[in-house]
Design a protein around this motif. Structure first.
Motif, PDB file in Angstrom:
ATOM      1  N   GLU A 113       0.829  -1.209   0.000  1.00 15.88           N
ATOM      2  CA  GLU A 113       0.000   0.000   0.000  1.00 15.88           C
ATOM      3  C   GLU A 113       0.860   1.254   0.000  1.00 15.88           C
ATOM      4  O   GLU A 113       0.554   2.239  -0.673  1.00 15.88           O
ATOM      5  N   ASP A 114       1.949   1.244   0.790  1.00  8.91           N
ATOM      6  CA  ASP A 114       2.850   2.396   0.834  1.00  8.91           C
ATOM      7  C   ASP A 114       3.499   2.623  -0.530  1.00  8.91           C
ATOM      8  O   ASP A 114       3.628   3.762  -0.992  1.00  8.91           O
ATOM      9  N   LYS A 115       3.908   1.533  -1.163  1.00  8.83           N
ATOM     10  CA  LYS A 115       4.537   1.647  -2.484  1.00  8.83           C
ATOM     11  C   LYS A 115       3.540   2.195  -3.508  1.00  8.83           C
ATOM     12  O   LYS A 115       3.893   3.039  -4.335  1.00  8.83           O
ATOM     13  N   MET A 116       2.299   1.703  -3.443  1.00 14.52           N
ATOM     14  CA  MET A 116       1.277   2.179  -4.377  1.00 14.52           C
ATOM     15  C   MET A 116       0.969   3.652  -4.171  1.00 14.52           C
ATOM     16  O   MET A 116       0.845   4.412  -5.136  1.00 14.52           O
ATOM     17  N   SER A 117       0.846   4.072  -2.928  1.00 14.28           N
ATOM     18  CA  SER A 117       0.537   5.480  -2.677  1.00 14.28           C
ATOM     19  C   SER A 117       1.692   6.374  -3.122  1.00 14.28           C
ATOM     20  O   SER A 117       1.462   7.452  -3.681  1.00 14.28           O
ATOM     21  N   LYS A 118       2.911   5.925  -2.921  1.00 17.54           N
ATOM     22  CA  LYS A 118       4.079   6.699  -3.369  1.00 17.54           C
ATOM     23  C   LYS A 118       4.084   6.783  -4.898  1.00 17.54           C
ATOM     24  O   LYS A 118       4.323   7.859  -5.469  1.00 17.54           O
ATOM     25  N   PHE A 119       3.816   5.666  -5.554  1.00 19.32           N
ATOM     26  CA  PHE A 119       3.773   5.652  -7.013  1.00 19.32           C
ATOM     27  C   PHE A 119       2.697   6.602  -7.538  1.00 19.32           C
ATOM     28  O   PHE A 119       2.932   7.374  -8.475  1.00 19.32           O
ATOM     29  N   LEU A 120       1.492   6.544  -6.970  1.00 21.26           N
ATOM     30  CA  LEU A 120       0.404   7.407  -7.412  1.00 21.26           C
ATOM     31  C   LEU A 120       0.736   8.879  -7.226  1.00 21.26           C
ATOM     32  O   LEU A 120       0.444   9.714  -8.083  1.00 21.26           O
ATOM     33  N   LYS A 121       1.351   9.213  -6.104  1.00 22.18           N
ATOM     34  CA  LYS A 121       1.729  10.601  -5.843  1.00 22.18           C
ATOM     35  C   LYS A 121       2.751  11.084  -6.874  1.00 22.18           C
ATOM     36  O   LYS A 121       2.607  12.159  -7.456  1.00 22.18           O
ATOM     37  N   ASP A 122       3.790  10.258  -7.111  1.00 24.87           N
ATOM     38  CA  ASP A 122       4.803  10.623  -8.110  1.00 24.87           C
ATOM     39  C   ASP A 122       4.175  10.770  -9.491  1.00 24.87           C
ATOM     40  O   ASP A 122       4.492  11.691 -10.246  1.00 24.87           O
ATOM     41  N   SER A 123       3.282   9.858  -9.817  1.00 30.87           N
ATOM     42  CA  SER A 123       2.631   9.887 -11.122  1.00 30.87           C
ATOM     43  C   SER A 123       1.792  11.149 -11.292  1.00 30.87           C
ATOM     44  O   SER A 123       1.840  11.801 -12.337  1.00 30.87           O
ATOM     45  N   GLU A 124       1.018  11.504 -10.265  1.00 29.58           N
ATOM     46  CA  GLU A 124       0.197  12.708 -10.339  1.00 29.58           C
ATOM     47  C   GLU A 124       1.056  13.955 -10.458  1.00 29.58           C
ATOM     48  O   GLU A 124       0.721  14.884 -11.201  1.00 29.58           O
ATOM     49  N   ASP A 125       2.158  13.998  -9.734  1.00 29.52           N
ATOM     50  CA  ASP A 125       3.065  15.145  -9.832  1.00 29.52           C
ATOM     51  C   ASP A 125       3.610  15.289 -11.248  1.00 29.52           C
ATOM     52  O   ASP A 125       3.685  16.391 -11.797  1.00 29.52           O
ATOM     53  N   ARG A 126       4.001  14.180 -11.850  1.00 32.29           N
ATOM     54  CA  ARG A 126       4.552  14.220 -13.209  1.00 32.29           C
ATOM     55  C   ARG A 126       3.479  14.662 -14.210  1.00 32.29           C
ATOM     56  O   ARG A 126       3.767  15.455 -15.114  1.00 32.29           O
ATOM     57  N   LEU A 127       2.269  14.154 -14.061  1.00 32.27           N
ATOM     58  CA  LEU A 127       1.188  14.548 -14.960  1.00 32.27           C
ATOM     59  C   LEU A 127       0.868  16.026 -14.834  1.00 32.27           C
ATOM     60  O   LEU A 127       0.629  16.722 -15.829  1.00 32.27           O
ATOM     61  N   THR A 128       0.850  16.542 -13.602  1.00 31.00           N
ATOM     62  CA  THR A 128       0.580  17.959 -13.379  1.00 31.00           C
ATOM     63  C   THR A 128       1.640  18.817 -14.057  1.00 31.00           C
ATOM     64  O   THR A 128       1.325  19.800 -14.735  1.00 31.00           O
ATOM     65  N   THR A 129       2.896  18.435 -13.900  1.00 30.25           N
ATOM     66  CA  THR A 129       3.988  19.183 -14.519  1.00 30.25           C
ATOM     67  C   THR A 129       3.873  19.131 -16.038  1.00 30.25           C
ATOM     68  O   THR A 129       4.051  20.151 -16.716  1.00 30.25           O
ATOM     69  N   LEU A 130       3.549  17.968 -16.576  1.00 34.52           N
ATOM     70  CA  LEU A 130       3.416  17.815 -18.017  1.00 34.52           C
ATOM     71  C   LEU A 130       2.271  18.658 -18.549  1.00 34.52           C
ATOM     72  O   LEU A 130       2.398  19.342 -19.569  1.00 34.52           O
TER      73      LEU A 130
END
Length: 146
Positions: A113-130
């Motif tokens: 769960e911790d790994k998934m939440s970290k992945f989702l957060k990183d993914s959302e940050d990258r999408l926002t920047t893009l």
């Protein structure tokens, strides 16, 4: 000498095409060395490696029912000059043994769960920047204004 799958023979290159080379074997039979079986690295032009009349050592890879013989120069050289050490059996298991292997014993191991939440957060940050960078280039909403 009979031609059998796996045997190594000396042959003479009698013809070259864009897909391989025809090699005359002892007894007058002819086989084909496909371009992918000429050398270990990528062969773009077979003429850089072989010429008509060259003597080559080949390994018989296949004999079809219709009489076609598949040959390999690469495999004939491979067994003669094998410089790679043979892999030892069980070598990988030794590296897995230890107090910090196995996920839960490792002090910095994260739960799924911790790994998934970290992945989702990183993914959302990258999408926002893009999105910000593409919208500002297109002049869409959210872009910089005067």
């Amino acid at each position: 000498m009979s031609i059998e799958v796996g045997s190594k023979l000396q042959g003479k290159v009698t013809g070259i095409t864009h897909f391989g080379a025809f090699v005359e074997l002892p007894g007058g039979t002819t086989g084909l060395v496909h371009i992918s079986e000429v050398a270990d690295n990528y062969v773009k032009d077979i003429n850089e490696f072989l010429k008509v009349g060259d003597q080559v050592e080949v390994k018989v890879m296949s004999i079809e029912k219709d009489g076609k013989i598949g040959l390999s120069i690469k495999k004939a050289k491979e067994n003669v000059a094998s410089t790679r050490p043979a892999p030892s059996r069980g070598g990988f298991n030794k590296s897995r043994k230890g107090p910090n292997r196995g996920g839960n014993n490792h002090p910095t191991a994260l739960s799924f769960e911790d790994k998934m939440s970290k992945f989702l957060k990183d993914s959302e940050d990258r999408l926002t920047t893009l999105k910000r960078s593409t919208e500002s280039k297109r002049g869409g909403r959210g872009g910089r204004r005067g």
